[in-house]
Enzyme design. Structure first.
Site, PDB file in Angstrom:
ATOM      1  CG  HIS A  87      -5.049  -0.257  -3.146  1.00  0.00           C
ATOM      2  ND1 HIS A  87      -4.400  -0.362  -1.928  1.00  0.00           N
ATOM      3  CD2 HIS A  87      -5.933  -1.282  -3.196  1.00  0.00           C
ATOM      4  CE1 HIS A  87      -4.889  -1.395  -1.261  1.00  0.00           C
ATOM      5  NE2 HIS A  87      -5.813  -1.974  -2.009  1.00  0.00           N
ATOM      6  CE  LYS A  91      -7.464  -0.637   4.965  1.00  0.00           C
ATOM      7  NZ  LYS A  91      -8.067  -0.480   3.640  1.00  0.00           N
ATOM      8  NE  ARG A 116      -2.996  -4.663  -0.383  1.00  0.00           N
ATOM      9  CZ  ARG A 116      -2.337  -5.522   0.394  1.00  0.00           C
ATOM     10  NH1 ARG A 116      -1.018  -5.590   0.325  1.00  0.00           N
ATOM     11  NH2 ARG A 116      -2.984  -6.303   1.228  1.00  0.00           N
ATOM     12  NE  ARG A 138      -3.594  -2.077   2.791  1.00  0.00           N
ATOM     13  CZ  ARG A 138      -3.404  -3.295   3.300  1.00  0.00           C
ATOM     14  NH1 ARG A 138      -2.218  -3.628   3.802  1.00  0.00           N
ATOM     15  NH2 ARG A 138      -4.392  -4.164   3.342  1.00  0.00           N
ATOM     16  CG  HIS A 182      -5.397 -10.194   1.894  1.00  0.00           C
ATOM     17  ND1 HIS A 182      -5.583 -10.639   0.599  1.00  0.00           N
ATOM     18  CD2 HIS A 182      -5.215  -8.850   1.788  1.00  0.00           C
ATOM     19  CE1 HIS A 182      -5.518  -9.623  -0.246  1.00  0.00           C
ATOM     20  NE2 HIS A 182      -5.292  -8.534   0.455  1.00  0.00           N
ATOM     21  CE1 TYR A 186      -5.892  -8.664  -6.183  1.00  0.00           C
ATOM     22  CE2 TYR A 186      -5.581  -9.851  -4.126  1.00  0.00           C
ATOM     23  CZ  TYR A 186      -5.699  -8.657  -4.826  1.00  0.00           C
ATOM     24  OH  TYR A 186      -5.613  -7.469  -4.146  1.00  0.00           O
TER      25      TYR A 186
END
Length: 189
Positions: free
Chosen positions: A135, A66, A138, A41, A161, A170
């Site tokens: 982003h 995050k 990413r 990010r 994640h 993805y």
């Protein structure tokens, strides 16, 4: 495809080429390349420290934001020469004693806003058909890993994640997963 949320590998290569005409080509090439290769990010890239890089062991510590899982990634053979050139130039700049890997013109920490400006500017210079933002690099990382056949759980760990739902986008859109589907003996009536 105006609503596309990622860049293609060829668009990233065009953006990298466009960065060579910028004021700080070594920094900007390295920044774009690392955001793509490590799925960073903008804020994560800005918060990279020189101590996060181990050139001897060829690894980088990725501190995810995050609530993501932080991890250690290998540095690729493609990025090492660019990273070494940037570090050499960085160490001769104002602010070289700073802990931040990516420095601004004034020698301070590169801001998230400036990263957005750079990515947009280089996207325009490369004639990319969508408005580029960090982003997208990413997401490009996630799609490139899926397209190369990487397992969904591995991509999840690589991008930090916590929830697999953020990763399946993805692999679900990877057309290679359907290659040979009809050749595997699926009954056609």
């Amino acid at each position: 495809m105006p609503n596309r949320k990622h860049l293609t590998t060829s668009e990233i290569n065009e953006m990298l080429s466009a960065s060579l005409a910028g004021k700080y080509p070594e920094r900007d090439w390295c920044l774009i390349q690392m955001c793509f290769l490590h799925g960073l990010r903008a804020s994560e890239a800005c918060q990279l420290r020189t101590s996060d890089i181990d050139l001897r062991d060829k690894v980088i510590y990725i501190r995810r934001l995050k609530g993501g899982f932080s991890t250690v990634h290998p540095l690729t053979q493609d990025e090492l020469p660019h990273l070494k050139r940037w570090i050499k130039q960085r160490n001769q700049m104002r602010g070289a004693d700073s802990e931040w890997l990516f420095l601004s013109q004034k020698g301070g920490q590169l801001s998230r806003k400036h990263v957005y400006t750079l990515i947009k500017r280089y996207g325009e210079a490369a004639n990319i058909s969508v408005t580029s933002h960090p982003h997208m690099l990413r997401h490009a990382c996630g799609y490139a890993l899926a397209d190369s056949g990487a397992d969904t759980r591995l991509i999840q760990d690589y991008l930090g994640h916590r929830n697999i739902r953020h990763t399946v986008i993805y692999t679900a859109s990877n057309p290679q997963r359907f290659t040979g589907l009809w050749q595997k003996g699926v009954n056609r009536k």
